[in-house]
Design a protein around this motif. Structure first.
Motif, PDB file in Angstrom:
ATOM      1  N   LYS A  16     -51.495  21.490 -53.586  1.00  0.00           N
ATOM      2  CA  LYS A  16     -50.467  20.770 -52.813  1.00  0.00           C
ATOM      3  C   LYS A  16     -49.349  21.732 -52.413  1.00  0.00           C
ATOM      4  CE  LYS A  16     -47.814  17.463 -51.223  1.00  0.00           C
ATOM      5  NZ  LYS A  16     -47.242  18.051 -50.024  1.00  0.00           N
ATOM      6  N   TYR A  17     -48.937  22.580 -53.344  1.00  0.00           N
ATOM      7  CA  TYR A  17     -47.917  23.591 -53.032  1.00  0.00           C
ATOM      8  C   TYR A  17     -48.418  24.475 -51.879  1.00  0.00           C
ATOM      9  CZ  TYR A  17     -44.835  27.624 -53.608  1.00  0.00           C
ATOM     10  OH  TYR A  17     -43.949  28.651 -53.381  1.00  0.00           O
ATOM     11  N   CYS A  18     -49.685  24.890 -51.960  1.00  0.00           N
ATOM     12  CA  CYS A  18     -50.254  25.717 -50.899  1.00  0.00           C
ATOM     13  C   CYS A  18     -50.384  24.962 -49.577  1.00  0.00           C
ATOM     14  CB  CYS A  18     -51.610  26.273 -51.325  1.00  0.00           C
ATOM     15  SG  CYS A  18     -51.510  27.619 -52.513  1.00  0.00           S
ATOM     16  N   ASP A  19     -50.673  23.656 -49.638  1.00  0.00           N
ATOM     17  CA  ASP A  19     -50.748  22.861 -48.406  1.00  0.00           C
ATOM     18  C   ASP A  19     -49.488  23.053 -47.570  1.00  0.00           C
ATOM     19  OD1 ASP A  19     -53.188  21.759 -49.207  1.00  0.00           O
ATOM     20  OD2 ASP A  19     -52.302  19.838 -49.820  1.00  0.00           O
ATOM     21  N   ASP A  20     -48.344  22.975 -48.231  1.00  0.00           N
ATOM     22  CA  ASP A  20     -47.065  23.103 -47.519  1.00  0.00           C
ATOM     23  C   ASP A  20     -46.916  24.487 -46.895  1.00  0.00           C
ATOM     24  OD1 ASP A  20     -46.488  20.488 -48.254  1.00  0.00           O
ATOM     25  OD2 ASP A  20     -45.281  21.089 -49.989  1.00  0.00           O
ATOM     26  N   VAL A  21     -47.392  25.507 -47.607  1.00  0.00           N
ATOM     27  CA  VAL A  21     -47.292  26.879 -47.088  1.00  0.00           C
ATOM     28  C   VAL A  21     -48.234  27.068 -45.904  1.00  0.00           C
ATOM     29  CG1 VAL A  21     -47.519  29.331 -47.653  1.00  0.00           C
ATOM     30  CG2 VAL A  21     -46.571  27.746 -49.349  1.00  0.00           C
ATOM     31  N   TYR A  22     -49.474  26.614 -46.032  1.00  0.00           N
ATOM     32  CA  TYR A  22     -50.422  26.734 -44.920  1.00  0.00           C
ATOM     33  C   TYR A  22     -49.948  25.925 -43.721  1.00  0.00           C
ATOM     34  CZ  TYR A  22     -53.975  29.240 -47.590  1.00  0.00           C
ATOM     35  OH  TYR A  22     -54.658  30.198 -48.309  1.00  0.00           O
ATOM     36  N   ASN A  23     -49.454  24.709 -43.964  1.00  0.00           N
ATOM     37  CA  ASN A  23     -48.964  23.883 -42.855  1.00  0.00           C
ATOM     38  C   ASN A  23     -47.741  24.478 -42.190  1.00  0.00           C
ATOM     39  OD1 ASN A  23     -51.020  21.992 -43.067  1.00  0.00           O
ATOM     40  ND2 ASN A  23     -49.885  20.751 -44.550  1.00  0.00           N
ATOM     41  N   GLY A  24     -46.979  25.274 -42.918  1.00  0.00           N
ATOM     42  CA  GLY A  24     -45.806  25.943 -42.352  1.00  0.00           C
ATOM     43  C   GLY A  24     -46.131  27.266 -41.672  1.00  0.00           C
ATOM     44  N   THR A  25     -47.395  27.633 -41.662  1.00  0.00           N
ATOM     45  CA  THR A  25     -47.812  28.887 -41.045  1.00  0.00           C
ATOM     46  C   THR A  25     -48.206  28.623 -39.600  1.00  0.00           C
ATOM     47  OG1 THR A  25     -48.565  29.725 -43.178  1.00  0.00           O
ATOM     48  CG2 THR A  25     -49.430  30.818 -41.215  1.00  0.00           C
ATOM     49  N   THR A  26     -47.609  29.383 -38.721  1.00  0.00           N
ATOM     50  CA  THR A  26     -47.863  29.266 -37.287  1.00  0.00           C
ATOM     51  C   THR A  26     -48.315  30.626 -36.757  1.00  0.00           C
ATOM     52  OG1 THR A  26     -45.612  29.897 -36.686  1.00  0.00           O
ATOM     53  CG2 THR A  26     -46.014  27.533 -37.089  1.00  0.00           C
ATOM     54  N   ASP A  27     -48.794  30.630 -35.535  1.00  0.00           N
ATOM     55  CA  ASP A  27     -49.142  31.918 -34.931  1.00  0.00           C
ATOM     56  C   ASP A  27     -47.905  32.799 -34.787  1.00  0.00           C
ATOM     57  OD1 ASP A  27     -51.911  31.496 -34.747  1.00  0.00           O
ATOM     58  OD2 ASP A  27     -51.686  30.383 -32.885  1.00  0.00           O
ATOM     59  N   ALA A  28     -46.743  32.186 -34.666  1.00  0.00           N
ATOM     60  CA  ALA A  28     -45.499  32.955 -34.527  1.00  0.00           C
ATOM     61  C   ALA A  28     -45.107  33.660 -35.823  1.00  0.00           C
ATOM     62  CB  ALA A  28     -44.364  32.039 -34.073  1.00  0.00           C
ATOM     63  N   ASN A  29     -45.406  33.050 -36.990  1.00  0.00           N
ATOM     64  CA  ASN A  29     -45.011  33.711 -38.246  1.00  0.00           C
ATOM     65  C   ASN A  29     -46.200  34.276 -39.023  1.00  0.00           C
ATOM     66  OD1 ASN A  29     -46.182  31.526 -39.644  1.00  0.00           O
ATOM     67  ND2 ASN A  29     -44.232  30.605 -40.200  1.00  0.00           N
ATOM     68  N   PHE A  30     -47.390  34.194 -38.496  1.00  0.00           N
ATOM     69  CA  PHE A  30     -48.594  34.665 -39.175  1.00  0.00           C
ATOM     70  C   PHE A  30     -48.494  36.143 -39.548  1.00  0.00           C
ATOM     71  CE2 PHE A  30     -53.013  36.025 -39.584  1.00  0.00           C
ATOM     72  CZ  PHE A  30     -53.584  34.981 -40.299  1.00  0.00           C
ATOM     73  N   ASN A  31     -47.963  36.956 -38.671  1.00  0.00           N
ATOM     74  CA  ASN A  31     -47.883  38.401 -38.913  1.00  0.00           C
ATOM     75  C   ASN A  31     -46.536  38.855 -39.467  1.00  0.00           C
ATOM     76  OD1 ASN A  31     -50.535  39.227 -38.201  1.00  0.00           O
ATOM     77  ND2 ASN A  31     -50.019  38.851 -36.063  1.00  0.00           N
ATOM     78  N   THR A  32     -45.697  37.921 -39.867  1.00  0.00           N
ATOM     79  CA  THR A  32     -44.418  38.280 -40.485  1.00  0.00           C
ATOM     80  C   THR A  32     -44.683  39.039 -41.773  1.00  0.00           C
ATOM     81  OG1 THR A  32     -43.380  36.308 -39.578  1.00  0.00           O
ATOM     82  CG2 THR A  32     -42.270  37.352 -41.449  1.00  0.00           C
ATOM     83  N   LEU A  33     -44.035  40.196 -41.923  1.00  0.00           N
ATOM     84  CA  LEU A  33     -44.230  40.997 -43.125  1.00  0.00           C
ATOM     85  C   LEU A  33     -43.449  40.420 -44.289  1.00  0.00           C
ATOM     86  CD1 LEU A  33     -44.199  44.697 -41.850  1.00  0.00           C
ATOM     87  CD2 LEU A  33     -46.164  43.301 -42.523  1.00  0.00           C
TER      88      LEU A  33
END
Length: 189
Positions: free
Chosen positions: A120-137
């Motif tokens: 569930k914790y990971c669900d929130d992280v994956y759902n908050g991942t966009t193409d715009a922040n995918f490559n954020t270091l």
């Protein structure tokens, strides 16, 4: 001509058999031009398999080891809980929300709760991942302070989850149980 037809038929059967043996989500449904979408789909598939495997294994078989040198079913589930909390917290840029070492937990109820909480914790992280922040270091915790992209950490997490789901499948089959992904594939037939 006959050889060409046979090769074509063999190649056409590979995706069908591969999908039936791994998960119930085929690659054609998971792949897209969006990396964020792909990792979300990968996570959704493996999270279901992990949660159901932990739930479906009888409590008295959580101590089972395929051989004496390897982790027990409970230790693998605990390891996956720890890893999901770690990798998803790193992708989110915060400390893991749990300090408990779930690999030392033997109780099925606690491990099922742990895996569900971590996923569930990971669900929130994956759902908050966009193409715009995918490559954020991000800078990974630990002595090396290694930099990695948010997306690569999440891809690594799903790969790690799939690796250990494979372990859980073997344990379940050795104890005479049908793994969740196989059970769902059989229901669709």
């Amino acid at each position: 001509m006959v050889r060409g037809v046979l090769c074509f038929l063999c190649l056409m059967s590979i995706p069908i058999s591969a999908a039936a043996q791994t998960t119930d989500a085929g690659f054609n449904e998971a792949l897209s031009g969006s990396m964020a979408s792909v990792v979300k789909t990968m996570h959704a598939t493996i999270r279901q398999n992990l949660a159901e495997a932990a739930q479906n294994m009888p409590a008295d078989e959580y101590s089972f080891k395929a051989t004496p040198q390897v982790r027990s079913f409970a230790e693998i589930v605990g390891h996956v809980v720890n890893a999901n909390f770690f990798f998803c917290s790193q992708a989110k840029g915060e400390p893991p929300p749990s300090k408990e070492n779930f690999e030392k937990v033997a109780d099925k109820t606690a491990l099922v709760k742990g895996i569900n909480d971590a996923l569930k914790y990971c669900d929130d992280v994956y759902n908050g991942t966009t193409d715009a922040n995918f490559n954020t270091l991000i800078t990974m915790a630990g002595p090396a302070k290694k930099q990695a992209s948010r997306g690569s950490v999440l891809v690594f997490n799903t790969t790690h989850n799939n690796e250990h789901y494979g372990n859980l499948i073997v344990y379940m089959r050795l104890k005479g149980h049908v793994p969740p992904s196989t059970a769902r594939a059989q229901q669709k037939k």
